[in-house]
Write an enzyme that holds these catalytic residues in place. Structure first.
Site, PDB file in Angstrom:
ATOM      1  N   HIS A   1      -9.575   1.010   4.859  1.00 38.93           N
ATOM      2  CA  HIS A   1      -8.207   1.330   5.691  1.00 38.93           C
ATOM      3  C   HIS A   1      -8.500   2.263   6.800  1.00 38.93           C
ATOM      4  CE1 HIS A   1      -4.049   2.371   6.343  1.00 38.93           C
ATOM      5  NE2 HIS A   1      -3.854   1.376   5.826  1.00 38.93           N
TER       6      HIS A   1
ATOM      7  N   GLY B   1       2.903  -1.159   4.145  1.00 39.42           N
ATOM      8  CA  GLY B   1       2.909   0.438   3.992  1.00 39.42           C
ATOM      9  C   GLY B   1       4.489   0.905   3.737  1.00 39.42           C
ATOM     10  N   GLY B   2       4.983   1.218   4.664  1.00 37.89           N
ATOM     11  CA  GLY B   2       6.585   1.856   4.622  1.00 37.89           C
ATOM     12  C   GLY B   2       7.275   1.099   3.550  1.00 37.89           C
TER      13      GLY B   2
ATOM     14  N   GLU C   1      -6.780   4.704   7.857  1.00 41.96           N
ATOM     15  CA  GLU C   1      -6.576   6.108   7.476  1.00 41.96           C
ATOM     16  C   GLU C   1      -8.085   6.579   6.894  1.00 41.96           C
ATOM     17  OE1 GLU C   1      -2.929   5.621   5.658  1.00 41.96           O
ATOM     18  OE2 GLU C   1      -2.070   4.911   7.388  1.00 41.96           O
TER      19      GLU C   1
ATOM     20  N   SER D   1       3.514  -2.041  10.412  1.00 45.38           N
ATOM     21  CA  SER D   1       5.057  -2.194  10.545  1.00 45.38           C
ATOM     22  C   SER D   1       5.842  -3.421  10.322  1.00 45.38           C
ATOM     23  CB  SER D   1       5.508  -1.721  11.921  1.00 45.38           C
ATOM     24  OG  SER D   1       5.163  -0.411  12.192  1.00 45.38           O
TER      25      SER D   1
ATOM     26  N   GLU E   1      -5.186  -4.936  10.496  1.00 54.22           N
ATOM     27  CA  GLU E   1      -4.047  -3.927  10.912  1.00 54.22           C
ATOM     28  C   GLU E   1      -4.396  -3.140  12.219  1.00 54.22           C
ATOM     29  OE1 GLU E   1      -2.216  -2.674   6.789  1.00 54.22           O
ATOM     30  OE2 GLU E   1      -3.999  -1.243   7.308  1.00 54.22           O
TER      31      GLU E   1
ATOM     32  N   ASN F   1       0.984  -1.209  -0.047  1.00 50.39           N
ATOM     33  CA  ASN F   1      -0.069  -0.075   0.041  1.00 50.39           C
ATOM     34  C   ASN F   1       1.116   1.134  -0.008  1.00 50.39           C
ATOM     35  OD1 ASN F   1      -1.805   2.017   0.443  1.00 50.39           O
ATOM     36  ND2 ASN F   1      -2.213   1.351   2.258  1.00 50.39           N
ATOM     37  N   TRP F   2       1.002   1.908  -1.131  1.00 45.03           N
ATOM     38  CA  TRP F   2       2.007   3.064  -1.098  1.00 45.03           C
ATOM     39  C   TRP F   2       1.432   4.343  -0.678  1.00 45.03           C
ATOM     40  CZ3 TRP F   2       4.345   2.704  -7.034  1.00 45.03           C
ATOM     41  CH2 TRP F   2       4.818   1.573  -7.124  1.00 45.03           C
ATOM     42  N   LYS F   3       0.051   4.331  -0.289  1.00 42.20           N
ATOM     43  CA  LYS F   3      -0.499   5.616   0.291  1.00 42.20           C
ATOM     44  C   LYS F   3      -0.311   6.753  -0.432  1.00 42.20           C
ATOM     45  CE  LYS F   3      -0.195   3.223   4.919  1.00 42.20           C
ATOM     46  NZ  LYS F   3      -0.141   3.268   6.152  1.00 42.20           N
TER      47      LYS F   3
ATOM     48  N   GLY G   1       2.514   2.496  10.941  1.00 42.45           N
ATOM     49  CA  GLY G   1       3.775   3.404  10.767  1.00 42.45           C
ATOM     50  C   GLY G   1       4.374   3.797  11.838  1.00 42.45           C
TER      51      GLY G   1
HETATM   52  P1  13P Z   1       3.217   0.389   7.794  1.00 40.43           P
HETATM   53  O1  13P Z   1       3.844  -0.829   7.170  1.00 40.43           O
HETATM   54  O2  13P Z   1       3.686   1.636   7.436  1.00 40.43           O
HETATM   55  O3  13P Z   1       2.867   0.534   9.212  1.00 40.43           O
HETATM   56  O4  13P Z   1       1.622   0.555   7.177  1.00 40.43           O
HETATM   57  C1  13P Z   1       0.884  -0.426   7.117  1.00 40.43           C
HETATM   58  C2  13P Z   1      -0.476  -0.233   6.464  1.00 40.43           C
HETATM   59  O5  13P Z   1      -1.187   0.748   6.862  1.00 40.43           O
HETATM   60  C3  13P Z   1      -0.781  -0.903   5.015  1.00 40.43           C
HETATM   61  O6  13P Z   1      -1.940  -0.653   4.805  1.00 40.43           O
END
Ligand code: 13P
Length: 249
Positions: A95, A233-234, A97, A212, A167, A9-11, A173
């Site tokens: 998600h 994510g990251g 967010e 994470s 999640e 997930n590149w956000k 994050g």
């Molecule tokens: P991180 O891997 O940066 O914690 O993000 C997880 C995430 O929200 C994937 O959708």
């Protein structure tokens, strides 16, 4: 055997040129991989160019959201058909967010899941508790409600096509990961909840962990019996790290 899926997930990251560059490196590193299934989810603006860059590779393309209507006066929204014609097969929905910053309720997520499935997209439905909820012992209450609400009214066939991503919000994050045992407990809870609501098809559902996940903690998490992949994510923004997670399945 359940399908294992590692998704990135590149956000809200990567301009088109950067997205194409990252995709090129990923195609080199993991483009021929079928097991696990690899999915990348760039921002909307980069989808078409990334799709072209993925041509001939086995990597699947996903989006990070979709609207719950087919077309019309919904300024700023994106329809399932727009995604499909951009080469997208997966879509992340609900998600944390989106739930937090854009006030998405389970009802809204449910409408999007139904619309996505009807159109032929495969939803990745995110659930997870906040830190306060975990500390109050409410993890199962919160996650159970999200599962029931987001997947209400789906047929068995539709459940089989749906991917769940657990999640925990406090792990996203933050560098804090659930231990493999903590994550496994919630994954098993989710599978049992799916079983009680939708029947034996629950055993076919891919349940990913997200929060994470990194090369150094991935194999511990992915070796748990009910953890069928990751939503990253990251670490998905760094080709080598993402490829290492794919390799650790
Ligand atoms: P991180 O891997 O940066 O914690 O993000 C997880 C995430 O929200 C994937 O959708």
């Amino acid at each position: 055997m359940r399908l294992k899926i590692i998704a990135g997930n590149w956000k809200m990251n990567k301009t088109n040129a950067e997205a194409v560059e990252l995709t090129r490196v990923l195609v080199d590193l993991v483009g021929d991989r079928e097991h696990p299934r690899v999915v990348i989810c760039p921002p909307f603006t980069a989808l078409s160019e990334v799709a072209r860059t993925l041509t001939g590779s086995k990597i699947h393309l996903g989006a990070q959201n979709v609207y719950s209507e087919e077309s019309g006066a919904f300024t700023g929204e994106i329809s399932p058909a727009m995604l499909l014609t951009s080469g997208v097969s997966y879509v992340i929905l609900g998600h944390s967010e989106r739930r937090e910053y854009f006030a998405e309720s389970d009802q809204m997520v449910n409408a999007k899941v139904k619309m996505a499935l009807q159109a032929g997209l495969l939803p990745i439905v995110c659930v997870g508790e906040r830190l306060k909820e975990r500390e109050a012992g409410l993890t199962e209450v919160v996650v159970g409600e999200q599962i029931d609400g987001s997947l209400a009214g789906l047929t068995e066939e539709q459940i089989a096509k749906t991917v769940i991503a657990y999640e925990p919000v406090w792990a996203i994050g933050t560098g804090k990961t659930a231990t493999p045992e903590m994550a496994q407990d919630v994954h098993a809870f989710i599978r049992n909840r799916l079983k009680s609501r939708h029947g034996a098809v629950a055993d076919e559902v891919t349940i990913q962990y997200g929060g994470s996940m990194k090369p150094d903690n991935a194999s511990g998490l992915l070796s748990q019996p009910d953890i069928d992949g990751g939503l990253i994510g990251g670490a998905s923004l760094k080709a080598e790290q993402f490829a290492k997670i794919v390799d650790s399945v």
